[in-house]
Design a protein around this motif. Structure first.
Motif, PDB file in Angstrom:
ATOM      1  N   LEU A 319       0.824  -1.205   0.000  1.00 29.57           N
ATOM      2  CA  LEU A 319       0.000   0.000   0.000  1.00 29.57           C
ATOM      3  C   LEU A 319       0.857   1.254   0.000  1.00 29.57           C
ATOM      4  N   GLU A 320       2.053   1.175   0.568  1.00 29.32           N
ATOM      5  CA  GLU A 320       2.955   2.320   0.515  1.00 29.32           C
ATOM      6  C   GLU A 320       3.446   2.530  -0.922  1.00 29.32           C
ATOM      7  N   ASP A 321       3.630   1.429  -1.658  1.00 27.89           N
ATOM      8  CA  ASP A 321       3.982   1.538  -3.073  1.00 27.89           C
ATOM      9  C   ASP A 321       2.843   2.192  -3.846  1.00 27.89           C
ATOM     10  N   LEU A 322       1.616   1.826  -3.497  1.00 19.25           N
ATOM     11  CA  LEU A 322       0.451   2.463  -4.116  1.00 19.25           C
ATOM     12  C   LEU A 322       0.451   3.963  -3.843  1.00 19.25           C
ATOM     13  N   ARG A 323       0.700   4.338  -2.582  1.00 18.49           N
ATOM     14  CA  ARG A 323       0.706   5.764  -2.233  1.00 18.49           C
ATOM     15  C   ARG A 323       1.809   6.510  -2.962  1.00 18.49           C
ATOM     16  N   LYS A 324       2.998   5.908  -3.020  1.00 16.35           N
ATOM     17  CA  LYS A 324       4.112   6.558  -3.705  1.00 16.35           C
ATOM     18  C   LYS A 324       3.799   6.769  -5.180  1.00 16.35           C
TER      19      LYS A 324
END
Length: 340
Positions: A319-324
């Motif tokens: 999900l952090e990859d999604l946010r980035k």
């Protein structure tokens, strides 16, 4: 035009603010079964996207089970391409919530048949999907001399192709292609259909192949390689008969790394993530080709996820990859179109 420090900070904050909603949206996308054939449940997923866009006051027009564990979402399609769809939609909302007004228009388009070819990469490999049908003569298994075994002809072609074409592909690796194991061209025989029962000589054998090309190759050369083997087998087996049909083909695509969109996106990655972006070539083919061939050279492919993880049973996306990715896309959109 580069964004100010205040504008970049507002986009980063907005990417965190929208992450929960983007995650819920992505989870809803994954719940919809979009297995091939293309278009399966298309109306359902189109309505889902439309409802979310309408809830955010956007004008719209309709033209696997998910789970989150330790900040990672699992589900078929979460990385390719539903994560990218979610990031693209919420990147625009991120711009809006940051209080920025774009000087241009962003259009979201979801293609339902990309996996069936649809007759951040700067390009993709080429491909030929083909079908060769070998024609023989049926006979009883007790008297095979009366028949012509199409299956044997197909098998002979496969062996000769692997002996010759594979050698020609050695040394053609392209370091721009990711993942590493996909850097070379390839020839794969994927389907062989022949015969009706054990005690009959098959009069028909249909063979399908998948030939992948690196950017330095051409369709013309790849086709000549296949035809060369067929010609050689015909000399070896004079009674052989066959027909060839291409079901899909595309030249390799590679755009100029100095294009404005490439520079803006690599800069956006550097700004948001603090790392230098690699400009790479996709191992498969994608819809980038339609834009480039249509005269829109400023076309790249970018999105969240690990390319080694796609098309797998346990496909996953951080999900952090999604946010980035949302943040990078938001920066890229603003700098490419400009803001008031």
């Amino acid at each position: 035009m580069p964004l100010s420090e205040a504008q970049l900070a507002s986009l980063k904050k907005a990417s965190h603010d929208v992450l929960a909603e983007a995650t819920d949206f992505l989870a809803a996308l994954i719940k919809v079964d979009t297995t091939n054939p293309p278009g399966l449940n298309y109306r359902k997923i189109a309505v889902l996207i439309e409802d979310h866009l309408k809830s955010l006051s956007y004008d719209t027009q309709l033209l696997a089970v998910d789970a989150v564990v330790d900040g990672i979402m699992y589900g078929r399609g979460v990385s390719d391409m539903k994560g990218g769809i979610s990031a693209g939609v919420w990147a625009v909302e991120c711009v809006k919530r940051a209080g920025l007004v774009l000087q241009g228009t962003v259009e979201q388009s979801g293609c339902v048949d990309e996996e069936s070819t649809g007759v951040k990469n700067a390009g993709h490999r080429g491909a030929i999907w083909g079908e060769i049908t070998f024609h023989g003569r049926a006979s009883h298994g007790a008297t095979p001399q009366r028949g012509i075994n199409a299956l044997v002809h197909a098998a002979t072609f496969v062996v000769r192709a692997m002996e010759t074409i594979q050698k020609e592909l050695v040394g053609l690796e392209d370091a721009r292609v990711i993942p590493e194991e996909a850097r070379g061209p390839s020839l794969t025989f994927s389907v062989l259909q022949s015969g009706a029962n054990t005690n009959s000589v098959p009069d028909l054998a249909t063979l399908r192949f998948d030939r992948r090309l690196v950017p330095s190759e051409s369709l013309e050369v790849a086709r000549a390689q296949i035809q060369g083997v067929l010609d050689a087998v015909c000399k070896e087996i004079p009674e052989i008969e066959y027909t060839v049909k291409e079901t899909y083909y595309t030249e390799p695509i590679w755009v100029d790394e100095e294009l404005e969109v490439c520079k803006i996106w690599t800069g956006a990655v550097q700004t948001a993530l603090g790392v230098k972006a690699g400009i790479v070539c996709s191992p498969g083919s994608d819809d980038q080709r339609f834009f480039v061939r249509g005269g829109i050279a400023q076309t790249i492919v970018y999105g969240p996820g690990d390319i080694k993880n796609v098309h797998n049973k346990d496909e996953a996306l951080s999900l952090e990859d999604l946010r980035k990715s949302i943040e990078v896309m938001a920066i890229g959109i603003c700098e490419f179109l400009g803001v008031d």
